[in-house]
Design a protein around this motif. Structure first.
Motif, PDB file in Angstrom:
ATOM      1  N   GLU A  42       0.816  -1.216   0.000  1.00  0.00           N
ATOM      2  CA  GLU A  42       0.000   0.000   0.000  1.00  0.00           C
ATOM      3  C   GLU A  42       0.851   1.267   0.000  1.00  0.00           C
ATOM      4  O   GLU A  42       0.641   2.166  -0.825  1.00  0.00           O
ATOM      5  CB  GLU A  42      -0.935  -0.013   1.218  1.00  0.00           C
ATOM      6  CG  GLU A  42      -1.867   1.192   1.261  1.00  0.00           C
ATOM      7  CD  GLU A  42      -2.786   1.170   2.465  1.00  0.00           C
ATOM      8  OE1 GLU A  42      -2.982   2.231   3.071  1.00  0.00           O
ATOM      9  OE2 GLU A  42      -3.304   0.069   2.789  1.00  0.00           O
ATOM     10  N   THR A  46       1.244   3.904  -2.971  1.00  0.00           N
ATOM     11  CA  THR A  46       0.933   5.329  -2.805  1.00  0.00           C
ATOM     12  C   THR A  46       2.085   6.186  -3.322  1.00  0.00           C
ATOM     13  O   THR A  46       1.876   7.171  -4.037  1.00  0.00           O
ATOM     14  CB  THR A  46       0.655   5.641  -1.323  1.00  0.00           C
ATOM     15  OG1 THR A  46      -0.462   4.886  -0.876  1.00  0.00           O
ATOM     16  CG2 THR A  46       0.378   7.120  -1.124  1.00  0.00           C
ATOM     17  N   TYR A 193      -5.128  11.299  -0.531  1.00  0.00           N
ATOM     18  CA  TYR A 193      -4.574  10.036  -0.062  1.00  0.00           C
ATOM     19  C   TYR A 193      -4.721   9.901   1.453  1.00  0.00           C
ATOM     20  O   TYR A 193      -4.931   8.798   1.967  1.00  0.00           O
ATOM     21  CB  TYR A 193      -3.100   9.906  -0.464  1.00  0.00           C
ATOM     22  CG  TYR A 193      -2.932   9.312  -1.844  1.00  0.00           C
ATOM     23  CD1 TYR A 193      -2.901   7.929  -2.018  1.00  0.00           C
ATOM     24  CD2 TYR A 193      -2.818  10.114  -2.967  1.00  0.00           C
ATOM     25  CE1 TYR A 193      -2.755   7.371  -3.274  1.00  0.00           C
ATOM     26  CE2 TYR A 193      -2.673   9.577  -4.234  1.00  0.00           C
ATOM     27  CZ  TYR A 193      -2.642   8.195  -4.387  1.00  0.00           C
ATOM     28  OH  TYR A 193      -2.519   7.640  -5.629  1.00  0.00           O
ATOM     29  N   ARG A 196      -8.438   8.934   2.017  1.00  0.00           N
ATOM     30  CA  ARG A 196      -8.800   7.589   1.579  1.00  0.00           C
ATOM     31  C   ARG A 196      -8.066   6.495   2.345  1.00  0.00           C
ATOM     32  O   ARG A 196      -8.645   5.472   2.705  1.00  0.00           O
ATOM     33  CB  ARG A 196      -8.518   7.432   0.077  1.00  0.00           C
ATOM     34  CG  ARG A 196      -9.593   8.035  -0.817  1.00  0.00           C
ATOM     35  CD  ARG A 196      -9.312   7.713  -2.272  1.00  0.00           C
ATOM     36  NE  ARG A 196      -8.194   8.493  -2.783  1.00  0.00           N
ATOM     37  CZ  ARG A 196      -7.639   8.310  -3.976  1.00  0.00           C
ATOM     38  NH1 ARG A 196      -8.091   7.345  -4.762  1.00  0.00           N
ATOM     39  NH2 ARG A 196      -6.640   9.067  -4.383  1.00  0.00           N
ATOM     40  N   TYR A 197      -6.781   6.677   2.610  1.00  0.00           N
ATOM     41  CA  TYR A 197      -5.972   5.594   3.156  1.00  0.00           C
ATOM     42  C   TYR A 197      -5.363   5.897   4.524  1.00  0.00           C
ATOM     43  O   TYR A 197      -4.785   5.012   5.153  1.00  0.00           O
ATOM     44  CB  TYR A 197      -4.832   5.247   2.184  1.00  0.00           C
ATOM     45  CG  TYR A 197      -5.311   4.923   0.794  1.00  0.00           C
ATOM     46  CD1 TYR A 197      -6.055   3.773   0.536  1.00  0.00           C
ATOM     47  CD2 TYR A 197      -5.043   5.774  -0.278  1.00  0.00           C
ATOM     48  CE1 TYR A 197      -6.498   3.481  -0.747  1.00  0.00           C
ATOM     49  CE2 TYR A 197      -5.484   5.493  -1.560  1.00  0.00           C
ATOM     50  CZ  TYR A 197      -6.212   4.339  -1.788  1.00  0.00           C
ATOM     51  OH  TYR A 197      -6.652   4.045  -3.053  1.00  0.00           O
ATOM     52  N   ASN A 199      -2.823   7.784   4.991  1.00  0.00           N
ATOM     53  CA  ASN A 199      -1.384   7.999   4.856  1.00  0.00           C
ATOM     54  C   ASN A 199      -1.064   9.492   4.809  1.00  0.00           C
ATOM     55  O   ASN A 199      -1.745  10.262   4.131  1.00  0.00           O
ATOM     56  CB  ASN A 199      -0.869   7.334   3.578  1.00  0.00           C
ATOM     57  CG  ASN A 199      -1.075   5.828   3.589  1.00  0.00           C
ATOM     58  OD1 ASN A 199      -1.094   5.210   4.645  1.00  0.00           O
ATOM     59  ND2 ASN A 199      -1.218   5.238   2.419  1.00  0.00           N
TER      60      ASN A 199
END
Length: 478
Positions: A42, A46, A193, A196-197, A199
């Protein structure tokens, strides 16, 4: 603690411990797999995606900057003495509008004038550190260069400049031109990002200074000031790419880095190790909830099974197998329980010893099968005639015993006589034994001293008297 309670506790603990261990091992393995996926896939993905987006954003501007650098209009305009500055301003503005650039610029090496889409901005100077990019571009062997600088024409907004040399056909350097790209789109990518994740993405220089990050996240000016990361900052800045971890305020952070050569910047993708738990805790809680449900169901079923087998065992231990009445052991235990109540109240307690007359003749005439059937029928008749509080048992052989709580001698005699008459006139017994079946009954009452052996002896003595008096009668103890 009783055996049944101990068994339920042990089974509960075994099931709960089993489910807990299973859930814990499953959670641990899932967490490790999720962490491996985060670190191995992941976060690098990214980083690759953002790198690809940066590259994509630079392809078109590179092409346009190259076109500008080779455009004879700019070459002729500079060599023509830079007459009519509005023409070059109009040219730069059209380039800016047509290609959606943040800024378009041109610097003449002959006059050192810096033009942009709105006119003359300044003159570049070797003494001004803000112009170092221009003099560096003059010295490099290639035709173009990218650099990240504040844009003076746009309020010092941090901008990616794609610089391209302007030169004559014989290679004489005439100046520089190009486009500037605003970093807002990349900043928005960082924010997307993170949304969504989870990060955190940011760009730092090779010296560790922060240049760009999601502005919703507080950040130090340099990596050297960022708490926890100091332990790995030297490795982050010295390696082309890497995977690191550090601890801040008790939380472990994972860091994936990649060097963007075109911009000479380091792209950092950071994530909390604990973020994988957010996706794993709900299944864990569901598993534990199911564990408690299953444990409850198993305990209910187990309790029913134990009660069922307990009743069967009690039936074997306390019931006479032929008649279903209390056996002698069970009757003795029941007598002791009833005796305690009568000791407190002082009320009389009657006992009936009941014997089947000439039962041997029944066995001799019809065999033991008939004898068993007769005993079962008599037990049923006695059971129908007793009161709810009474206690009926088979004392042994063809003898039955009936305990009558709170009953005096006269009441007990009346009850005994009714039992005798009901049996003597019973139709089923008459069918089984045409010769007739009768009972002899001895009655004894205790009121002050309650002792089963003495009580039975007194009732047995009265029964013996009934036998002596011709059977099929009731006699009471003196």
């Amino acid at each position: 603690m009783k055996f049944k309670q101990r068994m339920l506790v042990v089974v509960s603990l075994l099931i709960i411990v089993g489910f807990t261990l299973t859930a814990s091992v499953s959670f641990y393995l899932s967490r490790q797999a999720a962490l491996d996926s985060l670190v191995e896939h992941e976060m690098p993905l990214t980083s690759d995606n953002i790198y690809a987006e940066v590259q994509r954003d630079l392809i078109k501007p590179r092409t346009v900057s190259s076109f500008m650098g080779n455009d004879t209009f700019l070459e002729d305009w500079i060599l023509g003495g830079e007459q009519d500055p509005t023409s070059v301003t109009r040219y730069l503005n059209e380039i800016k509008q047509k290609y959606g650039a943040f800024t378009a610029f041109m610097v003449s090496d002959l006059t050192r004038n810096y033009y942009h889409a709105e006119g003359l901005l300044k003159q570049v100077s070797e003494s001004d550190s803000r112009d170092d990019w221009y003099f560096h571009l003059r010295q490099i062997p290639g035709d173009s260069e990218l650099n990240l600088d504040p844009d003076l024409a746009n309020g010092d907004e941090l901008t990616i400049f794609i610089n391209f040399k302007i030169h004559t056909s014989d290679g004489t350097f005439l100046g520089a031109t190009g486009l500037g790209l605003n970093l807002a789109s990349i900043t928005q990518t960082f924010s997307d990002y993170r949304e969504r994740y989870g990060n955190n993405v940011y760009l730092v220089t090779p010296t560790g200074n922060l240049l760009l990050h999601d502005r919703s996240v507080p950040f130090s000016e340099t990596l050297f000031q960022k708490i926890g990361i100091q332990s790995v900052v030297d490795q982050v800045l010295s390696q082309p790419e890497g995977r690191f971890s550090y601890v801040k305020d008790g939380t472990t952070y994972l860091l994936n880095t990649r060097h963007i050569e075109e911009l000479n910047l380091i792209l950092c993708v950071e994530a909390e190790e604990g973020q994988v738990d957010d996706a794993l805790f709900p299944p864990l809680f569901i598993t534990l909830f199911v564990c408690f449900i299953v444990t409850g169901v198993v305990l209910i079923l187990l309790l029913k099974a134990i009660n069922h087998y307990q009743q069967e065992l009690e039936g074997v231990a306390w019931q006479d197998p032929l008649t279903g009445l209390l056996n002698r052991r069970a009757f003795t235990e029941r007598y002791e329980r009833i005796k305690s109540s009568h000791l407190r109240s002082g009320k009389p307690l009657a006992l009936l010893m009941i014997d089947v007359d000439h039962f041997k003749a029944v066995n001799d005439h019809g065999g033991h099968a008939l004898g068993d059937k007769v005993l079962q029928t008599i037990a049923q008749l006695l059971n129908r005639n007793q009161r709810p509080a009474d206690c009926l048992g088979r004392w042994g052989g063809e003898e039955f015993i009936l305990l009558l709580p709170e009953t005096d001698l006269e009441q007990a005699r009346v009850i005994a006589e009714r039992v005798r008459l009901n049996l003597e006139t019973d139709g089923l017994l008459a069918t089984l034994c045409p010769q007739g079946v009768t009972l002899s009954i001895g009655v004894a009452v205790e009121q002050d001293v309650f002792d089963l052996d003495a009580h039975v002896l007194a009732a047995d003595t009265a029964l013996y008297q009934a036998k002596q008096d011709g059977r099929n009668c009731v006699r009471t103890a003196e």
